[in-house]
Design a protein around this motif. Structure first.
Motif, PDB file in Angstrom:
ATOM      1  N   PHE A 166      36.296  45.339 109.400  1.00 55.77           N
ATOM      2  CA  PHE A 166      37.055  45.312 108.144  1.00 55.77           C
ATOM      3  C   PHE A 166      37.382  43.883 107.734  1.00 55.77           C
ATOM      4  CE2 PHE A 166      40.789  45.321 105.468  1.00 55.77           C
ATOM      5  CZ  PHE A 166      40.502  46.324 104.552  1.00 55.77           C
ATOM      6  N   VAL A 167      37.863  43.089 108.679  1.00 58.65           N
ATOM      7  CA  VAL A 167      38.250  41.720 108.318  1.00 58.65           C
ATOM      8  C   VAL A 167      37.018  40.877 107.999  1.00 58.65           C
ATOM      9  CG1 VAL A 167      38.258  40.520 110.579  1.00 58.65           C
ATOM     10  CG2 VAL A 167      40.035  40.010 108.907  1.00 58.65           C
ATOM     11  N   THR A 168      35.860  41.264 108.514  1.00 57.41           N
ATOM     12  CA  THR A 168      34.613  40.566 108.190  1.00 57.41           C
ATOM     13  C   THR A 168      34.146  40.922 106.777  1.00 57.41           C
ATOM     14  OG1 THR A 168      33.959  40.485 110.527  1.00 57.41           O
ATOM     15  CG2 THR A 168      32.206  40.225 108.899  1.00 57.41           C
ATOM     16  N   ILE A 169      34.301  42.181 106.383  1.00 52.83           N
ATOM     17  CA  ILE A 169      33.968  42.584 105.007  1.00 52.83           C
ATOM     18  C   ILE A 169      34.919  41.923 104.017  1.00 52.83           C
ATOM     19  CG2 ILE A 169      33.801  44.540 103.387  1.00 52.83           C
ATOM     20  CD1 ILE A 169      33.048  46.290 105.813  1.00 52.83           C
ATOM     21  N   HIS A 170      36.211  41.820 104.404  1.00 52.81           N
ATOM     22  CA  HIS A 170      37.201  41.088 103.595  1.00 52.81           C
ATOM     23  C   HIS A 170      37.262  41.587 102.145  1.00 52.81           C
ATOM     24  CE1 HIS A 170      39.571  37.765 105.170  1.00 52.81           C
ATOM     25  NE2 HIS A 170      39.639  37.228 103.966  1.00 52.81           N
ATOM     26  N   PRO A 171      37.541  42.868 101.939  1.00 50.11           N
ATOM     27  CA  PRO A 171      37.412  43.423 100.585  1.00 50.11           C
ATOM     28  C   PRO A 171      38.491  43.002  99.588  1.00 50.11           C
ATOM     29  CG  PRO A 171      38.295  45.069 102.080  1.00 50.11           C
ATOM     30  CD  PRO A 171      37.918  43.887 102.926  1.00 50.11           C
ATOM     31  N   PHE A 172      39.676  42.614 100.082  1.00 52.67           N
ATOM     32  CA  PHE A 172      40.783  42.264  99.189  1.00 52.67           C
ATOM     33  C   PHE A 172      40.875  40.750  98.978  1.00 52.67           C
ATOM     34  CE2 PHE A 172      42.217  46.270 101.277  1.00 52.67           C
ATOM     35  CZ  PHE A 172      42.318  47.069 100.147  1.00 52.67           C
ATOM     36  N   ALA A 173      41.574  40.360  97.922  1.00 52.97           N
ATOM     37  CA  ALA A 173      41.766  38.929  97.654  1.00 52.97           C
ATOM     38  C   ALA A 173      42.657  38.283  98.707  1.00 52.97           C
ATOM     39  CB  ALA A 173      42.377  38.736  96.258  1.00 52.97           C
ATOM     40  N   ASP A 174      43.596  39.045  99.252  1.00 47.99           N
ATOM     41  CA  ASP A 174      44.507  38.542 100.289  1.00 47.99           C
ATOM     42  C   ASP A 174      45.031  39.745 101.069  1.00 47.99           C
ATOM     43  OD1 ASP A 174      46.001  36.774 101.777  1.00 47.99           O
ATOM     44  OD2 ASP A 174      47.590  36.520 100.282  1.00 47.99           O
ATOM     45  N   GLY A 175      45.542  39.489 102.260  1.00 47.58           N
ATOM     46  CA  GLY A 175      46.120  40.557 103.069  1.00 47.58           C
ATOM     47  C   GLY A 175      45.105  41.307 103.917  1.00 47.58           C
TER      48      GLY A 175
END
Length: 400
Positions: free
Chosen positions: A321-330
């Motif tokens: 999930f953190v690798t995909i990084h879908p959000f602008a922040d958080g």
């Protein structure tokens, strides 16, 4: 270069809707200028047979209702971000060799017997897998090969539906204390809130979090206070829905609470260029890439939740999930909540680690992208046990 069904799939995903337009645009590509209409139509037939696309009223479109479509696209997109040849990696013999290695075939003799490939062919495939960081050659002579689990092989394994049994054997996961008391639950909520916010730069202490939870004043900035209170609310929602299916809409709902009054686009994926501080990777930008990646991750949970240890599953979910990084922040805070969601579904405490070790946390995440996630899994497991052991020791002291 020979045109494949996977090449054609990307053209259709890009918005090409008719066979005529498809043929025209493919022939404009110098790599495929010799591709015949017959070859292109054969690729379309294969994609329809695989249920990756639908053709209705002479219009071609991606079949998003078929789970494997996102699994396939997510892998292809990931290879393209790393300049890898997805067609080569999806060659049937390459797939076969990686499967055998991931199933425990660690030397040339056993691989040759199990794949029925000649030694020269095997060596070529091993070279391909090694150069693309799919495997690790631990010894040159004799060969001892292990399969890597990282941000690219994850999507490969998920699409090809390989077993993770041998990956799980690499980790000596200790049993966690299950949640049996209200006191432990409350303690872990405070610790998770402290850990996850301080990891992202909040200057709060454990005492500050304790005070805020009790509605007492603290010497923190308004943003820091909002981060802490939002995290508590997000955790409360997580407890309410912990036994429900993990879905994209619920991830967005949690993020909306987590980033309320901190981010204008809270709860919405960001389809712009993003950067992960301290990392060399480039997260996906387009809606197609982000959503196929998240859908593939959710498909993975459905496929493997009953197969592998929840501690390992949670680490994989967190990492991808953190690798995909879908959000602008958080994204980091959301990843740690998703990690906790898997734990809660298995009656385990919220995920926590000492934020003073945040640099080790980020280093092991980055190592997961460069090689494999072994160190990240070990870090998460060890950190949780340290926190739980400290709580147990303090509890003993208080009862004396």
């Amino acid at each position: 270069m020979k045109l494949t069904k996977f090449d054609v799939l990307l053209y259709i995903e890009g918005g090409i809707k008719s066979r005529e337009a498809l043929t025209s645009i493919i022939k404009e590509n110098i790599k495929f200028e010799n591709a015949s209409e017959r070859t292109i139509n054969a690729c379309v037939r294969m994609l329809k047979k695989d249920k990756f696309i639908i053709e209705k009223n002479r219009e071609l479109r991606i079949n998003k209702s078929h789970r494997k479509t996102d699994d396939c696209l997510a892998f292809i997109h990931r290879t393209k971000t790393k300049d890898m040849d997805y067609n080569l990696l999806l060659n049937k013999n390459v797939v076969l060799v990686f499967k055998e290695i991931s199933d425990g075939g660690s030397d040339m003799k056993s691989l040759s017997e199990r794949t029925a490939l000649s030694k020269p062919s095997l060596l070529k495939i091993i070279d391909v897998l090694s150069k693309n960081n799919f495997i690790c050659l631990e010894k040159k002579k004799p060969f001892h090969i292990t399969a890597n689990l990282n941000d690219i092989t994850f999507f490969y394994i998920n699409f090809c539906e390989f077993s993770l049994e041998n990956f799980e054997k690499r980790f000596k996961i200790q049993k966690f204390q299950k949640i049996h008391s209200k006191g432990l639950t409350e303690k872990m909520i405070k610790l998770h809130t402290y850990s996850t916010t301080v990891t992202e730069g909040n200057t709060a202490t454990e005492n500050d979090v304790e005070k805020l939870f009790g509605n007492y004043p603290v010497n923190l900035t308004p943003r820091e206070i909002t981060e802490i209170l939002n995290t508590r609310k997000a955790v409360e929602l997580l407890y309410e829905i912990r036994n429900e299916e993990i879905e994209m809409i619920k991830i967005k709902d949690i993020h909306k609470i987590l980033m309320f009054n901190l981010l204008n686009s809270a709860g919405e994926f960001c389809y712009k260029r993003k950067r992960i501080i301290g990392s060399e990777i480039n997260p996906p930008e387009s809606g197609e890439k982000i959503e196929s990646g998240i859908n593939a991750l959710l498909n993975f949970i459905k496929n493997y939740e009953s197969e592998i240890n929840p501690v390992i599953l949670a680490c994989i979910l967190h990492f991808i999930f953190v690798t995909i990084h879908p959000f602008a922040d958080g994204n980091g805070r959301m990843a740690r909540l998703l990690h906790s969601w898997i734990y809660l579904r298995n009656n385990l405490p919220l995920f926590v680690f000492d934020p003073n070790r945040k640099f080790e946390y980020f280093e092991t995440l980055e190592m997961g992208r460069k090689k494999n996630i072994d160190d990240f899994v070990a870090f998460c497991d060890k950190s949780m046990h340290e926190v739980l052991n400290e709580i147990a020791e303090n509890s003993k002291k208080q009862t004396k």
